[in-house]
Design a protein around this motif. Structure first.
Motif, mmCIF file in Angstrom:
data_model
loop_
_atom_site.group_PDB
_atom_site.id
_atom_site.type_symbol
_atom_site.label_atom_id
_atom_site.label_comp_id
_atom_site.label_asym_id
_atom_site.label_seq_id
_atom_site.Cartn_x
_atom_site.Cartn_y
_atom_site.Cartn_z
ATOM 1 N N MET A 1 -1.899 7.740 -4.958
ATOM 2 C CA MET A 1 -3.260 7.336 -4.592
ATOM 3 C C MET A 1 -3.212 6.081 -3.727
ATOM 4 N N ASN B 1 0.828 -1.211 0.000
ATOM 5 C CA ASN B 1 0.000 0.000 0.000
ATOM 6 C C ASN B 1 0.861 1.260 0.000
ATOM 7 N N SER C 1 -13.289 0.826 -3.774
ATOM 8 C CA SER C 1 -14.326 1.810 -4.095
ATOM 9 C C SER C 1 -14.563 1.900 -5.598
ATOM 10 N N GLN C 2 -13.505 1.845 -6.400
ATOM 11 C CA GLN C 2 -13.655 1.882 -7.858
ATOM 12 C C GLN C 2 -14.351 0.616 -8.368
ATOM 13 N N MET D 1 -8.700 1.313 -11.923
ATOM 14 C CA MET D 1 -7.851 2.160 -11.081
ATOM 15 C C MET D 1 -7.488 3.493 -11.744
ATOM 16 N N GLU D 2 -7.642 3.583 -13.061
ATOM 17 C CA GLU D 2 -7.316 4.799 -13.823
ATOM 18 C C GLU D 2 -5.865 5.232 -13.623
ATOM 19 N N SER E 1 -8.121 1.167 -0.658
ATOM 20 C CA SER E 1 -9.417 1.859 -0.621
ATOM 21 C C SER E 1 -9.868 2.262 -2.024
ATOM 22 N N ARG E 2 -8.938 2.699 -2.870
ATOM 23 C CA ARG E 2 -9.310 3.084 -4.234
ATOM 24 C C ARG E 2 -9.761 1.877 -5.037
ATOM 25 N N LYS F 1 1.206 3.990 -3.094
ATOM 26 C CA LYS F 1 0.868 5.400 -2.864
ATOM 27 C C LYS F 1 2.064 6.306 -3.195
#
Length: 192
Positions: A20, A11, A28-29, A172-173, A24-25, A15
């Motif tokens: 990012m 993680n 949520s995505q 995730m973009e 969590s991303r 980041k």
């Protein structure tokens, strides 16, 4: 709950590289795309469409089980075998489990005491070695596996390259520039 040190490091490194949060991303995505993915899956015809509808029917009120179904459905939609990503081991001795794991190049494992029981362990295997264990569910394991690939600049496994491309570039973009034909087609259908 104890957080494995490697999970924390994955993680943190993700980041640091992308600015990012990974876990969590990702979750949520995935939740954000679920409804549209299920609609796209329902429109598929033939044998693949049947597999996708069967997988979609398994999406329940259990958010973790639903996420797992969507991830496996994504594999099916992209003509990749979800068993290459997630291997379930049911009623297996520890010796047999480790023998089976040794044959795995990369993937997620799920250990269950019985076919209908909750997993007793979920983890990640790389080159026949358990790299991360005691994860809560397949969705979290998928996020950590993606994070490992990305943070270590590892090439995606050939048999799952489109699944991880979609996770990276659409869900995730991240580095979402050029897409393969399969990924571009899915992206277009998701935004219709």
């Amino acid at each position: 709950m104890h957080v494995p040190v490697l999970m924390f490091q994955i993680n943190a490194e993700f980041k640091r590289i992308t600015t990012m949060p990974l876990q969590s991303r990702f979750l949520s995505q995935l939740d954000l795309f679920t409804a549209n993915l299920l609609k796209v899956f329902e429109k598929r015809s033939g044998q693949q469409g049947k597999k996708l509808r069967d997988m979609s029917a398994m999406v329940t009120d259990d958010i973790d089980a639903g996420r797992e179904c969507v991830i496996k459905g994504l594999c099916i939609y992209l003509n990749e075998d979800p068993d290459h990503l997630v291997q379930e081991y049911v009623e297996m001795t520890e010796t047999h489990f480790f023998s089976a794991i040794e044959m795995t190049t990369v993937g997620i494992y799920v250990v269950k005491d019985t076919a209908n029981s909750e997993p007793s362990d979920v983890g990640i295997v790389i080159e026949g070695v358990v790299a991360l264990r005691d994860l809560e569910n397949v969705a979290l394991a998928s996020a950590m596996l993606f994070g490992l690939f990305y943070a270590l600049n590892m090439q995606y496994p050939t048999k799952l390259r489109y699944t991880f491309e979609v996770i990276q570039k659409i869900i995730m973009e991240v580095d979402a520039g050029e897409l393969s034909g399969k990924a571009q087609s899915l992206k277009t259908k998701l935004h219709q």
